[in-house]
Design a protein around this motif. Structure first.
Motif, PDB file in Angstrom:
ATOM      1  N   ILE A 128       0.840  -1.195   0.000  1.00  0.00           N
ATOM      2  CA  ILE A 128       0.000   0.000   0.000  1.00  0.00           C
ATOM      3  C   ILE A 128       0.877   1.248   0.000  1.00  0.00           C
ATOM      4  O   ILE A 128       0.667   2.177  -0.782  1.00  0.00           O
ATOM      5  N   SER A 129       1.879   1.262   0.854  1.00  0.00           N
ATOM      6  CA  SER A 129       2.783   2.404   0.945  1.00  0.00           C
ATOM      7  C   SER A 129       3.471   2.683  -0.383  1.00  0.00           C
ATOM      8  O   SER A 129       3.541   3.831  -0.835  1.00  0.00           O
ATOM      9  N   ASP A 130       3.965   1.647  -1.031  1.00  0.00           N
ATOM     10  CA  ASP A 130       4.641   1.812  -2.317  1.00  0.00           C
ATOM     11  C   ASP A 130       3.699   2.399  -3.362  1.00  0.00           C
ATOM     12  O   ASP A 130       4.069   3.313  -4.101  1.00  0.00           O
ATOM     13  N   LEU A 131       2.485   1.877  -3.442  1.00  0.00           N
ATOM     14  CA  LEU A 131       1.516   2.380  -4.419  1.00  0.00           C
ATOM     15  C   LEU A 131       1.132   3.827  -4.128  1.00  0.00           C
ATOM     16  O   LEU A 131       1.003   4.644  -5.055  1.00  0.00           O
ATOM     17  N   VAL A 132       0.969   4.164  -2.871  1.00  0.00           N
ATOM     18  CA  VAL A 132       0.626   5.538  -2.502  1.00  0.00           C
ATOM     19  C   VAL A 132       1.760   6.479  -2.894  1.00  0.00           C
ATOM     20  O   VAL A 132       1.520   7.550  -3.468  1.00  0.00           O
ATOM     21  N   HIS A 133       3.001   6.091  -2.614  1.00  0.00           N
ATOM     22  CA  HIS A 133       4.145   6.946  -2.948  1.00  0.00           C
ATOM     23  C   HIS A 133       4.278   7.148  -4.456  1.00  0.00           C
ATOM     24  O   HIS A 133       4.572   8.247  -4.913  1.00  0.00           O
ATOM     25  N   VAL A 134       4.051   6.106  -5.219  1.00  0.00           N
ATOM     26  CA  VAL A 134       4.165   6.207  -6.677  1.00  0.00           C
ATOM     27  C   VAL A 134       3.109   7.154  -7.247  1.00  0.00           C
ATOM     28  O   VAL A 134       3.383   7.901  -8.176  1.00  0.00           O
ATOM     29  N   HIS A 135       1.913   7.138  -6.671  1.00  0.00           N
ATOM     30  CA  HIS A 135       0.806   7.920  -7.217  1.00  0.00           C
ATOM     31  C   HIS A 135       0.549   9.229  -6.468  1.00  0.00           C
ATOM     32  O   HIS A 135      -0.382   9.961  -6.844  1.00  0.00           O
ATOM     33  N   ALA A 136       1.320   9.538  -5.437  1.00  0.00           N
ATOM     34  CA  ALA A 136       1.106  10.762  -4.657  1.00  0.00           C
ATOM     35  C   ALA A 136       1.174  11.976  -5.577  1.00  0.00           C
ATOM     36  O   ALA A 136       1.948  11.976  -6.525  1.00  0.00           O
ATOM     37  N   PRO A 137       0.368  12.940  -5.332  1.00  0.00           N
ATOM     38  CA  PRO A 137      -0.575  13.199  -4.239  1.00  0.00           C
ATOM     39  C   PRO A 137      -2.007  12.748  -4.541  1.00  0.00           C
ATOM     40  O   PRO A 137      -2.956  13.263  -3.954  1.00  0.00           O
ATOM     41  N   THR A 138      -2.165  11.794  -5.434  1.00  0.00           N
ATOM     42  CA  THR A 138      -3.483  11.280  -5.785  1.00  0.00           C
ATOM     43  C   THR A 138      -4.195  10.743  -4.540  1.00  0.00           C
ATOM     44  O   THR A 138      -3.596  10.000  -3.767  1.00  0.00           O
ATOM     45  N   PRO A 139      -5.476  11.114  -4.343  1.00  0.00           N
ATOM     46  CA  PRO A 139      -6.203  10.559  -3.199  1.00  0.00           C
ATOM     47  C   PRO A 139      -6.357   9.042  -3.339  1.00  0.00           C
ATOM     48  O   PRO A 139      -6.364   8.503  -4.440  1.00  0.00           O
ATOM     49  N   VAL A 140      -6.486   8.382  -2.190  1.00  0.00           N
ATOM     50  CA  VAL A 140      -6.512   6.920  -2.144  1.00  0.00           C
ATOM     51  C   VAL A 140      -7.804   6.441  -1.474  1.00  0.00           C
ATOM     52  O   VAL A 140      -8.202   6.983  -0.440  1.00  0.00           O
TER      53      VAL A 140
END
Length: 117
Positions: free
Chosen positions: A31-43
C-alpha cells in the motif's frame, strides 16, 4: 491479493480476500509503495467482506492511513462490512486519526475526487 486502479483521478486499492496473518507487513508495504508512486493522488482502500474481517488487514489499513496523513495524501476506506467499519473507526479514533470510512465504493471514490478537486 491487492489490486489497484485509477478511477476518476483516485487511486483505488482493492483487497477482496483475507491475505492471512503473516502478510500484514507486506500488505502495508505494498500500500505504501503504491501511494508513494501515485502521490498526491487521493486513495480509497476497498475491503471485501473476507478481507475486512481479518485483524491484520485492519492493522495494515491503519498503518497506511498514518503514512498517508504524514504525506498529506487523502485516504479513505470503503467496506460493506459494518463490523469492519466499526473496528476501523474505533482503532483510528484511539490513535487520534480521523479516518473516513464508507459503506459503498462509489461513494468513497466520488467523495475523494470531490475533496481533492
Amino acid at each position: 491479493m491487492l489490486m489497484h486502479a485509477l478511477e476518476s483521478g483516485v487511486l483505488v486499492l482493492t483487497l477482496d480476500d483475507d491475505p492471512g496473518p503473516t502478510v500484514q507487513t507486506t500488505l502495508a508495504a505494498l500500500i505504501s509503495d503504491l501511494v508513494h508512486v501515485h502521490a498526491p493522488t487521493p486513495v480509497v482502500i476497498v475491503l471485501g467482506a473476507a478481507a475486512a474481517a481479518a485483524p491484520p488487514v485492519i492493522d495494515a489499513v491503519l498503518r497506511a492511513h498514518r503514512m498517508c496523513s504524514q504525506s498529506d495524501v487523502l485516504m479513505s476506506v470503503a467496506t460493506p462490512s459494518a463490523p469492519a467499519r466499526r473496528a476501523l473507526e474505533t482503532q483510528a479514533t484511539a490513535h487520534g486519526a480521523g479516518l473516513v470510512i464508507h459503506a459503498r465504493t462509489d461513494t468513497a471514490i466520488t467523495t475523494a475526487y470531490a475533496a481533492a478537486a
